[in-house]
Design a protein around this motif. Structure first.
Motif, short mmCIF file in Angstrom:
data_model
loop_
_atom_site.label_atom_id
_atom_site.label_comp_id
_atom_site.label_asym_id
_atom_site.label_seq_id
_atom_site.Cartn_x
_atom_site.Cartn_y
_atom_site.Cartn_z
N THR A 27 53.54 35.38 65.12
CA THR A 27 52.43 35.74 66.00
C THR A 27 51.72 34.52 66.61
O THR A 27 50.51 34.35 66.50
N GLY A 28 52.53 33.68 67.22
CA GLY A 28 51.97 32.59 68.00
C GLY A 28 51.61 31.34 67.22
O GLY A 28 51.11 30.37 67.79
N GLU A 29 51.85 31.35 65.90
CA GLU A 29 51.50 30.16 65.12
C GLU A 29 52.72 29.64 64.36
O GLU A 29 53.57 30.41 63.90
N ASP A 60 47.57 25.76 73.10
CA ASP A 60 47.20 27.18 73.13
C ASP A 60 47.60 27.70 74.49
O ASP A 60 47.32 27.07 75.51
N HIS A 102 49.42 20.64 69.66
CA HIS A 102 48.26 21.55 69.59
C HIS A 102 48.03 22.35 70.85
O HIS A 102 46.94 22.37 71.40
N GLN A 133 46.17 35.80 73.62
CA GLN A 133 46.64 34.47 73.24
C GLN A 133 48.06 34.59 72.70
O GLN A 133 48.32 35.32 71.76
N PHE A 191 47.73 31.40 76.96
CA PHE A 191 47.21 32.76 77.11
C PHE A 191 47.92 33.49 78.24
O PHE A 191 48.30 32.88 79.24
N LYS A 228 49.08 29.70 69.38
CA LYS A 228 47.86 29.16 68.78
C LYS A 228 48.16 27.83 68.13
O LYS A 228 48.90 27.77 67.15
N ASP A 229 47.63 26.78 68.69
CA ASP A 229 47.70 25.46 68.07
C ASP A 229 49.13 25.08 67.68
O ASP A 229 49.37 24.67 66.55
#
Ligand SMILES: Nc1ncnc2c1ncn2[C@@H]1O[C@H](COP(=O)(O)OP(=O)(O)OP(=O)(O)O)[C@@H](O)[C@H]1O
Ligand SMILES: [Mg+2]
Lengths: 296, 243
Positions: free
Chosen positions: B217-219, B15, B13, B22, B17, B25-26
């Motif tokens: 996109t970051g997930e 995150d 989990h 960001q 930046f 994400k998670d």
């Protein structure tokens, strides 16, 4: 004629030492320091005090200058660069200018603004005499200056090209992020490069201080500028380039004096450097990265 | 699914930046002992950022990362590399004016066992004949494919338990891509090194991996075994170039 060449090489070898220090610092951090001349000046004063207070010994003066300027170098690196790693370059540049002014003023406070000299009684003990080879007069002091600079250059060459520390400095100079990712503590490498570069500058200060026997708070300003210029003329990131450029500038200056332009020697040397840069904008050894690999 | 005991690397989990932006994400991800896991995704989805978070080049704001049960987030790369994680960086990032041999020595920077290092250099010469041929040459004079070999050898010089590779096939000819993936498999099988393989070349990466994750996109939007991912219609359409 030949004597002038020896004079020029002596002067030039000290420029080379200063330029080497500057190049090592710039090559590793990719940052310009304008406090290099003042580190040279502090080195000179440390040598002056050691000789005046303790013993008329070159070795002692140089040892003390090495220690003090190494510490000073690390302090400058931490103040001007470490804390400003993410700031724009000009910020660090400005801080180094601030430090150089601070050092000049501190020196004025401690030693006074006037020019100091080592008393002759002590100087005699440094063996100031000269000898003759094939009709050429060379002073023992010149021999001492040349010996020390050549030894230091050899030491720097071996350190950079033949040791693990040298390899890590070169690697960090070439790609500090990659070096960091390999587990290198790049902050320590930056400080080390600064310490070594400053030590070279400090020894240059002792040598020139004793050579001319003149010590004054602003003695580093022109020399700092010369170190910077010699480094640029050498190719900015080339250690051999710094040596060649330093020697050339010393010789050109001395011959300018010989030809009667003694009040304009600095102008002549800067004109000479501009000329070289007009012909070779990248400097003498430009395009070839110093911080090269060992060749075997 | 594998049990947590076997996990060498566990990202949970996180995150991260860049300023206000960001980038992750998670994100959660595990790599088990001796396993090849691939992390897939298009441009700018956060693959390299995940690598940087593992290495300690960026610090996650939330979540944590453990390696062999020890927290490594918020530790510098010097600690992470010593613990047994070694990177093959994006775009190779060899030291351009060091020789190939010096580049290998830099890979072993955190080690102190001189004899072991010497033996490992010989091992690299066996594993990568090109490295031996070019050992005295400055790295910038090698071709892209040759540089990739050196980059892998350099990473292995740290004697890692986990190799993290950021797009090792980028910019290489098909022939060299084959070679690179062959060697990745070899290193994994012969030496038991676990590998986290970041790739845009999803077909190739999944062909040697046991499991895969897909970043968007970051997930993490997909995670599954390599076989299931290869057969997943969504994957086929978006990443595998199957019509
Ligand atoms: N140093 C940085 N500063 C600010 N933003 C960054 C930085 N590095 C990456 N980003 C942003 O974070 C996001 C993720 O970048 P990242 O490099 O992790 O993507 P990637 O999946 O590796 O892409 P690629 O396939 O192009 O290598 C991008 O939007 C990128 O613009
Ligand atoms: Mg990337």
């Amino acid at each position: 004629m030949f004597e002038q060449l020896i004079n020029g090489l002596t002067q030039g070898s000290v420029y080379a030492l200063l330029a080497l220090g500057f190049t090592l610092i710039f090559g590793t951090l990719r940052m310009v320091t304008f406090a290099h001349g003042e580190i040279y000046m502090i080195g000179a004063y440390v040598g002056f005090e050691m000789i005046r207070l303790f013993a008329p010994s070159f070795v002692l003066a140089i040892m003390a200058a090495l220690v003090i300027t190494a510490i000073l170098g690390v302090v400058v690196e931490i103040l001007a660069f470490h804390f400003l790693r993410d700031a724009p370059h000009v910020t660090s540049l400005l801080v180094t200018i601030g430090i150089s002014i601070l050092l000049i003023n501190l020196t004025q406070l401690i030693w006074g603004p006037e020019t100091k000299s080592i008393p002759y009684a002590l100087l005699d003990k440094l063996d100031y005499g000269e000898f003759e080879v094939w009709g050429v007069y060379i002073t023992y002091l010149q021999i001492a200056v040349l010996t020390v600079t050549v030894l230091l250059m050899a030491f720097l060459y071996l350190l950079i090209n033949r040791t693990k520390l040298g390899m890590v400095i070169r690697a960090t100079a070439q790609d500090y992020e990659a070096a960091y990712a390999m587990g290198v503590n790049v902050n320590v490498v930056f400080s080390t490069a600064f310490a070594i570069g400053s030590m070279l500058g400090g020894v240059a200060g002792v040598l020139i201080g004793v050579y001319y026997n003149l010590f004054y708070p602003t003695m580093g300003q022109l020399y700092g500028l010369k170190a910077f210029s010699a480094s640029v003329v050498g190719g900015l990131m080339s250690l051999p380039g710094s040596v060649v450029a330093g020697l050339l500038i010393g010789v050109v200056e001395t011959f300018a004096v010989e030809l009667g332009a003694s009040s304009m020697r600095h102008m002549v040397s800067f004109l000479f450097m501009i000329l070289i840069l007009l012909i070779r904008p990248g400097g003498l050894f430009g395009g070839r990265e110093l911080i090269q690999a060992r060749g075997d | 699914m594998p049990t947590w005991e076997a996990a060498v690397l566990e990202i949970s989990h996180i995150d991260t930046f860049y300023g206000p932006i960001q980038a992750l994400k998670d994100v959660s991800l595990t790599v088990n002992e001796g396993e090849i896991v691939s992390l897939l995704g298009g441009n700018a989805c956060g693959k390299s950022t995940t690598m940087k978070a593992i290495l300690g080049l960026v610090k996650p704001r939330n979540g944590h990362i453990t390696f062999n049960g020890r927290r490594i987030d918020h530790r510098p790369p010097s600690v992470v590399v010593k613990a047994g994680i070694s990177p093959v960086l994006e775009a190779r990032r060899l030291f351009p004016y060091l020789t190939v041999l010096e580049n290998l020595r830099m890979g072993a920077y955190t080690r102190r066992d001189k004899n072991g290092i010497r033996q490992d250099i010989e091992r690299m010469y066996d594993l990568f004949p090109i490295v031996k041929d070019r050992r005295c040459q400055v790295a910038s004079t090698l071709s892209g494919g040759e540089q990739q070999m050196v980059a892998m050898a350099r990473a292995l010089m740290a004697r890692p338990k986990l190799l993290i590779m950021d797009e090792p096939s980028m910019g290489l000819s098909p022939l060299f891509v084959e070679k690179v993936f062959d060697i990745i498999e070899q290193v994994n099988q012969k030496e038991g090194v676990a590998i986290l393989l970041v790739e845009q070349n999803a077909n190739m990466a999944l062909s040697i991996a046991s499991r895969g994750y897909v970043l968007q996109t970051g997930e993490i939007v997909l995670k599954d075994t390599a076989r299931n991912l290869l057969n997943n219609p969504l994957m086929q359409k978006a990443y595998l170039g199957v019509a």
